[in-house]
Design a protein around this motif. Sequence first.
Motif, PDB file in Angstrom:
ATOM      1  N   TYR A   1     -30.889  -1.859   8.282  1.00  0.00           N
ATOM      2  CA  TYR A   1     -32.292  -2.180   8.513  1.00  0.00           C
ATOM      3  C   TYR A   1     -32.356  -3.383   9.456  1.00  0.00           C
ATOM      4  N   PHE A   2     -33.524  -3.577  10.067  1.00  0.00           N
ATOM      5  CA  PHE A   2     -33.735  -4.697  10.982  1.00  0.00           C
ATOM      6  C   PHE A   2     -34.178  -5.903  10.162  1.00  0.00           C
ATOM      7  N   LEU A   3     -33.321  -6.904  10.134  1.00  0.00           N
ATOM      8  CA  LEU A   3     -33.552  -8.043   9.252  1.00  0.00           C
ATOM      9  C   LEU A   3     -34.787  -8.835   9.646  1.00  0.00           C
ATOM     10  N   ASN A   4     -35.029  -9.031  10.930  1.00  0.00           N
ATOM     11  CA  ASN A   4     -36.154  -9.859  11.391  1.00  0.00           C
ATOM     12  C   ASN A   4     -37.294  -9.026  11.946  1.00  0.00           C
ATOM     13  N   SER A   5     -37.461  -7.815  11.468  1.00  0.00           N
ATOM     14  CA  SER A   5     -38.558  -6.961  11.941  1.00  0.00           C
ATOM     15  C   SER A   5     -39.784  -7.141  11.055  1.00  0.00           C
TER      16      SER A   5
ATOM     17  N   CYS B   1     -34.357 -13.877  22.195  1.00  0.00           N
ATOM     18  CA  CYS B   1     -34.846 -13.218  20.983  1.00  0.00           C
ATOM     19  C   CYS B   1     -33.770 -12.282  20.437  1.00  0.00           C
ATOM     20  N   PRO B   2     -33.288 -12.528  19.235  1.00  0.00           N
ATOM     21  CA  PRO B   2     -32.264 -11.645  18.661  1.00  0.00           C
ATOM     22  C   PRO B   2     -32.879 -10.540  17.809  1.00  0.00           C
ATOM     23  N   ILE B   3     -32.117  -9.477  17.640  1.00  0.00           N
ATOM     24  CA  ILE B   3     -32.405  -8.431  16.653  1.00  0.00           C
ATOM     25  C   ILE B   3     -31.207  -8.372  15.716  1.00  0.00           C
ATOM     26  N   TYR B   4     -31.467  -8.590  14.445  1.00  0.00           N
ATOM     27  CA  TYR B   4     -30.405  -8.572  13.438  1.00  0.00           C
ATOM     28  C   TYR B   4     -30.446  -7.233  12.706  1.00  0.00           C
ATOM     29  N   ILE B   5     -29.318  -6.540  12.678  1.00  0.00           N
ATOM     30  CA  ILE B   5     -29.184  -5.250  11.988  1.00  0.00           C
ATOM     31  C   ILE B   5     -28.166  -5.440  10.877  1.00  0.00           C
ATOM     32  N   GLU B   6     -28.561  -5.118   9.674  1.00  0.00           N
ATOM     33  CA  GLU B   6     -27.712  -5.414   8.521  1.00  0.00           C
ATOM     34  C   GLU B   6     -27.789  -4.279   7.508  1.00  0.00           C
ATOM     35  N   SER B   7     -26.678  -4.068   6.809  1.00  0.00           N
ATOM     36  CA  SER B   7     -26.669  -3.102   5.720  1.00  0.00           C
ATOM     37  C   SER B   7     -27.452  -3.680   4.540  1.00  0.00           C
ATOM     38  N   PHE B   8     -28.288  -2.867   3.934  1.00  0.00           N
ATOM     39  CA  PHE B   8     -29.196  -3.393   2.908  1.00  0.00           C
ATOM     40  C   PHE B   8     -28.542  -3.489   1.540  1.00  0.00           C
ATOM     41  N   SER B   9     -27.945  -2.404   1.064  1.00  0.00           N
ATOM     42  CA  SER B   9     -27.459  -2.379  -0.314  1.00  0.00           C
ATOM     43  C   SER B   9     -25.938  -2.418  -0.420  1.00  0.00           C
TER      44      SER B   9
ATOM     45  N   LYS C   1     -19.105  -1.393   6.771  1.00  0.00           N
ATOM     46  CA  LYS C   1     -19.006  -2.339   7.881  1.00  0.00           C
ATOM     47  C   LYS C   1     -19.668  -1.737   9.107  1.00  0.00           C
ATOM     48  N   LEU C   2     -20.656  -2.462   9.651  1.00  0.00           N
ATOM     49  CA  LEU C   2     -21.326  -2.037  10.873  1.00  0.00           C
ATOM     50  C   LEU C   2     -20.545  -2.542  12.081  1.00  0.00           C
ATOM     51  N   ARG C   3     -20.475  -1.699  13.105  1.00  0.00           N
ATOM     52  CA  ARG C   3     -19.710  -2.041  14.303  1.00  0.00           C
ATOM     53  C   ARG C   3     -20.413  -1.476  15.527  1.00  0.00           C
ATOM     54  N   TRP C   4     -20.447  -2.285  16.583  1.00  0.00           N
ATOM     55  CA  TRP C   4     -21.022  -1.785  17.825  1.00  0.00           C
ATOM     56  C   TRP C   4     -20.119  -0.724  18.429  1.00  0.00           C
ATOM     57  N   SER C   5     -20.708   0.346  18.864  1.00  0.00           N
ATOM     58  CA  SER C   5     -19.937   1.390  19.530  1.00  0.00           C
ATOM     59  C   SER C   5     -19.617   0.962  20.956  1.00  0.00           C
TER      60      SER C   5
ATOM     61  N   GLY D   1     -24.210 -11.797  -1.959  1.00  0.00           N
ATOM     62  CA  GLY D   1     -23.047 -11.164  -1.357  1.00  0.00           C
ATOM     63  C   GLY D   1     -23.041 -11.300   0.147  1.00  0.00           C
ATOM     64  N   ASN D   2     -21.909 -10.956   0.729  1.00  0.00           N
ATOM     65  CA  ASN D   2     -21.767 -10.943   2.182  1.00  0.00           C
ATOM     66  C   ASN D   2     -22.014  -9.531   2.696  1.00  0.00           C
ATOM     67  N   PHE D   3     -22.818  -9.429   3.733  1.00  0.00           N
ATOM     68  CA  PHE D   3     -23.200  -8.127   4.273  1.00  0.00           C
ATOM     69  C   PHE D   3     -22.908  -8.100   5.768  1.00  0.00           C
ATOM     70  N   SER D   4     -22.427  -6.938   6.203  1.00  0.00           N
ATOM     71  CA  SER D   4     -22.095  -6.763   7.607  1.00  0.00           C
ATOM     72  C   SER D   4     -23.370  -6.815   8.445  1.00  0.00           C
ATOM     73  N   ARG D   5     -23.283  -7.534   9.577  1.00  0.00           N
ATOM     74  CA  ARG D   5     -24.475  -7.748  10.403  1.00  0.00           C
ATOM     75  C   ARG D   5     -24.112  -7.568  11.869  1.00  0.00           C
ATOM     76  N   LEU D   6     -25.010  -6.888  12.579  1.00  0.00           N
ATOM     77  CA  LEU D   6     -24.929  -6.756  14.033  1.00  0.00           C
ATOM     78  C   LEU D   6     -26.078  -7.537  14.656  1.00  0.00           C
ATOM     79  N   THR D   7     -25.808  -8.162  15.798  1.00  0.00           N
ATOM     80  CA  THR D   7     -26.825  -8.967  16.479  1.00  0.00           C
ATOM     81  C   THR D   7     -26.815  -8.637  17.956  1.00  0.00           C
ATOM     82  N   VAL D   8     -27.997  -8.440  18.503  1.00  0.00           N
ATOM     83  CA  VAL D   8     -28.159  -8.272  19.943  1.00  0.00           C
ATOM     84  C   VAL D   8     -29.201  -9.289  20.395  1.00  0.00           C
TER      85      VAL D   8
END
Length: 449
Positions: A124-128, A177-185, A192-196, A231-238
């Motif tokens: 989900y988008f953390l800062n949306s 302006c960042p967009i944070y994408i993180e696993s919710f549960s 683990k989220l990873r950029w392709s 907990g620690n959750f995997s996060r992607l940032t652009v």
Amino acid sequence: MLDKFNTHAFISFGLGFILMWLSEATEAHMNYTAKPRVVLPPNYVKEIRPPSKKGSPVIVDFSIFVVDINSINVEDMDFRVDMFIHQRWLESRLEIPDDIFEEGDDYVTLLPEVFENFWQPDPYFLNSKIAEIATLTHKFTSVTLYKNKTVRYAARMHAIIACQMEFQLYPMDIQVCPIYIESFSSNNQKVKLRWSDSGVTLNPELKLLQYNLGQPLELEESDGYMPEKVGNFSRLTVYFRFERQIGHHLIQTFAPSSLVVMLSWFSFWLGLDAIPGRVTLLVTCMLTLVTMFTGADIPPVAYVKALDLWMAGCMLSVFAALAEFVVVKVLDVQYQYQVNRIPKVLPMRISNMEKGQCATVASWEGGAVRSRKATQTPTTPGQTSLQGNGGPPKPARRQSLLSVAWTDTDTGVEKIMWREIDKVSRAVFPILFFVFVLLYWPILLMKSS
């Protein structure tokens, strides 16, 4: 006999139709329920993540194709982005028969209803503020299944992303302006989220109204601790870099305000005999600047912006010109008062004094003789006084005039204070404003870079 035959035929036809309808409905129901079972084993549980090596999470590759960015709102500090998102992961539990692939293809596109029976990651988008899948007659989503048991999910999304903007350098500000994408549960030990390889791609035809979208975009992969989820959750940032275009403000703000300031300098060439025109010119310039800056699209923030400093410099220059007019008018009033209150000596007495026919000179004050002694008798504010024995003049009366007028010792021309101030202001005011401009722009460009 004929009626019995017709009745029997009608009943047989009705029973046949009912049986045929039941058969088709049963077959359709079997086909519908059998669709997920084409690739899913009987013991498949979609709530359990795909198996992986002990202690290793499921890798979900993520990519974004940005279609459009619009509605960059400085008051709400957010922006809207339209994009395609793509997720890819390996589902080793699938049973894929070869006959579901068309000849020459190594993938097959499944219906969205089938995908609901699969295990799905939950980024989900953390800062949306708002994030939703685009719909027309149905949701714009697709699921692709590859022969190597890789599942690829794609969707068209709209999202309003919050961005903490800074406007100290407005209108030459740069917003990151960042967009944070993180696993919710699922924490980082599960998913683990990873950029392709494609990462984040921008539409080559994308153009913003007031901004330039800086390149390249920064991509990050991190693990963020979420105290509310413990907990620690995997996060992607652009990170998106929005550079404001200065051309609009140069045309609408900086150039007109500079011309108004220059227009106020014309008042120094208008004498005090044009008081209404001079006052009207300066007051109009001040009101024009106030209207210009109050009507501008300025972010309502509590701290000082670069545009505020420019506005203050322009308004201070016009206000100083108005204050200069008040000063020269006061000096002119004093000058006129000093000139009018000192009477002039009759020409005949002056000629007699020059011929030595009179040993004393009467000092006239309001037309009455006050003394028979020789006193100083100025004729004009710049003329030398006379005394009975030709001695030095007394400085008392001269000191009252030196503040508003004096005589140039070289040329003998009378200098009036207010006129000299106007002459000096014609050069001082433009020089000070140009110094302000030369300091303002290099500092602003240096800070914005």
